[in-house]
Design a protein around this motif. Sequence first.
Motif, PDB file in Angstrom:
ATOM      1  N   VAL A  22       0.831  -1.204   0.000  1.00 36.18           N
ATOM      2  CA  VAL A  22       0.000   0.000   0.000  1.00 36.18           C
ATOM      3  C   VAL A  22       0.864   1.251   0.000  1.00 36.18           C
ATOM      4  N   VAL A  23       0.229   2.355  -0.390  1.00 38.88           N
ATOM      5  CA  VAL A  23       0.814   3.693  -0.301  1.00 38.88           C
ATOM      6  C   VAL A  23      -0.118   4.519   0.568  1.00 38.88           C
ATOM      7  N   VAL A  24       0.450   5.242   1.537  1.00 39.10           N
ATOM      8  CA  VAL A  24      -0.355   5.916   2.548  1.00 39.10           C
ATOM      9  C   VAL A  24      -0.041   7.408   2.571  1.00 39.10           C
ATOM     10  N   PHE A  25      -1.103   8.199   2.579  1.00 36.32           N
ATOM     11  CA  PHE A  25      -0.975   9.657   2.692  1.00 36.32           C
ATOM     12  C   PHE A  25      -1.702  10.140   3.938  1.00 36.32           C
ATOM     13  N   ASP A  26      -1.058  10.996   4.699  1.00 32.83           N
ATOM     14  CA  ASP A  26      -1.763  11.823   5.675  1.00 32.83           C
ATOM     15  C   ASP A  26      -2.610  12.827   4.892  1.00 32.83           C
ATOM     16  N   PHE A  27      -3.567  13.463   5.563  1.00 34.93           N
ATOM     17  CA  PHE A  27      -4.454  14.388   4.868  1.00 34.93           C
ATOM     18  C   PHE A  27      -4.106  15.847   5.188  1.00 34.93           C
ATOM     19  N   ALA A 111       1.255  17.303  -3.976  1.00 40.86           N
ATOM     20  CA  ALA A 111       0.822  16.076  -3.322  1.00 40.86           C
ATOM     21  C   ALA A 111      -0.228  15.360  -4.159  1.00 40.86           C
ATOM     22  N   LEU A 112      -1.138  16.122  -4.746  1.00 37.37           N
ATOM     23  CA  LEU A 112      -2.178  15.507  -5.571  1.00 37.37           C
ATOM     24  C   LEU A 112      -1.564  14.861  -6.811  1.00 37.37           C
ATOM     25  N   TYR A 192       3.511   9.293   3.312  1.00 35.13           N
ATOM     26  CA  TYR A 192       3.687  10.737   3.205  1.00 35.13           C
ATOM     27  C   TYR A 192       3.063  11.405   4.418  1.00 35.13           C
ATOM     28  N   GLY A 193       3.817  12.262   5.103  1.00 33.69           N
ATOM     29  CA  GLY A 193       3.286  12.935   6.279  1.00 33.69           C
ATOM     30  C   GLY A 193       3.947  14.268   6.509  1.00 33.69           C
ATOM     31  N   ASP A 194       3.425  14.989   7.515  1.00 35.23           N
ATOM     32  CA  ASP A 194       3.962  16.327   7.773  1.00 35.23           C
ATOM     33  C   ASP A 194       4.089  16.648   9.247  1.00 35.23           C
ATOM     34  N   SER A 195       3.758  15.699  10.136  1.00 32.45           N
ATOM     35  CA  SER A 195       3.792  16.022  11.568  1.00 32.45           C
ATOM     36  C   SER A 195       4.223  14.809  12.368  1.00 32.45           C
ATOM     37  N   CYS A 196       4.464  15.033  13.665  1.00 29.73           N
ATOM     38  CA  CYS A 196       4.873  13.931  14.534  1.00 29.73           C
ATOM     39  C   CYS A 196       3.785  12.871  14.637  1.00 29.73           C
ATOM     40  N   GLY A 197       2.537  13.251  14.350  1.00 33.90           N
ATOM     41  CA  GLY A 197       1.453  12.278  14.373  1.00 33.90           C
ATOM     42  C   GLY A 197       1.564  11.228  13.288  1.00 33.90           C
ATOM     43  N   ASP A 198       2.437  11.468  12.301  1.00 34.83           N
ATOM     44  CA  ASP A 198       2.642  10.511  11.207  1.00 34.83           C
ATOM     45  C   ASP A 198       3.881   9.650  11.416  1.00 34.83           C
ATOM     46  N   ALA A 199       4.565   9.826  12.535  1.00 29.78           N
ATOM     47  CA  ALA A 199       5.868   9.183  12.725  1.00 29.78           C
ATOM     48  C   ALA A 199       5.785   7.665  12.637  1.00 29.78           C
ATOM     49  N   GLU A 206       8.706   1.658   3.598  1.00 33.07           N
ATOM     50  CA  GLU A 206       9.968   1.446   2.889  1.00 33.07           C
ATOM     51  C   GLU A 206      10.533   2.767   2.376  1.00 33.07           C
ATOM     52  N   HIS A 207       9.655   3.667   1.969  1.00 33.02           N
ATOM     53  CA  HIS A 207      10.061   5.005   1.526  1.00 33.02           C
ATOM     54  C   HIS A 207       9.225   6.022   2.290  1.00 33.02           C
ATOM     55  N   ALA A 208       9.861   6.780   3.177  1.00 33.05           N
ATOM     56  CA  ALA A 208       9.159   7.766   3.996  1.00 33.05           C
ATOM     57  C   ALA A 208       9.402   9.154   3.422  1.00 33.05           C
ATOM     58  N   HIS A 209       8.327   9.906   3.245  1.00 32.90           N
ATOM     59  CA  HIS A 209       8.414  11.238   2.642  1.00 32.90           C
ATOM     60  C   HIS A 209       7.878  12.273   3.631  1.00 32.90           C
ATOM     61  N   TRP A 210       8.766  13.102   4.131  1.00 35.50           N
ATOM     62  CA  TRP A 210       8.411  14.125   5.104  1.00 35.50           C
ATOM     63  C   TRP A 210       8.273  15.458   4.379  1.00 35.50           C
ATOM     64  N   ARG A 211       7.022  15.839   4.118  1.00 38.49           N
ATOM     65  CA  ARG A 211       6.734  17.098   3.432  1.00 38.49           C
ATOM     66  C   ARG A 211       7.414  17.192   2.078  1.00 38.49           C
ATOM     67  N   GLN A 212       7.605  16.054   1.427  1.00 41.10           N
ATOM     68  CA  GLN A 212       8.219  16.038   0.106  1.00 41.10           C
ATOM     69  C   GLN A 212       7.413  15.128  -0.818  1.00 41.10           C
TER      70      GLN A 212
END
Length: 218
Positions: A22-27, A111-112, A192-199, A206-212
């Motif tokens: 799966v691929v997961v995005f925070d909102f 992001a879209l 994909y995430g942008d806050s500590c809530g996504d840690a 496997e591939h973590a994207h922080w605001r990128q």
Amino acid sequence: MHHPSGHACPPRAPATGPTTAVVVFDFDGTLTERDTILPFLRAAAGDGPFLRGLPALLPALLTRGLGLLGRTATKERLFARYLSGRPLDEVRAAGLRFAHDRLPGMLRPAALRRLEWHRAEGHRCLVVTASPELYVAPWAAARGIEAIGSRLAVDAAGRLTGRHDGPPCEGPEKLRRLQALVGPDARILHAYGDSCGDAALLRAAEHAHWRQFPAAAP
């Protein structure tokens, strides 16, 4: 307890095996350029009631800004002010309108584009968010993706209580809810995430994207 997003969510079938990927995005702040809860509450309540309710909430918002009030407690004060006692069907309809009319203008273009690239590659994409499923789920369903979000409790009369139904979908609960849906052995290819809530989600990917949002696959 029942929750208001049940019929709006895509079907939640169990994973078929350990090869599920799966691929997961925070909102909020990831797929969108800003937080969506206050705009949703304003849309659901109407401009007048929303603005009249703000003075009573200022102490909680200021306390939250100082880090002295938790995120969940702050949200529940907002929900109690603007949603408590309202019929589920009425607020669900407001969520559908918000998803259709307002959310498109709040999306982060990069992001879209990344989300659409994953979909074109045939990846199973999910949004996992602390925001209410009431409006995130219909937005996601319209794009053929799945959503996991916080659920709002209703009473026996079908009216919102102003509280969450179960734990809010934030922090480690995001990973737990995702694994409950896709299986504990599923591969999280990208998160994909942008806050500590996504840690927790980012650590599990496997591939973590922080605001990128890369323009092409790594």
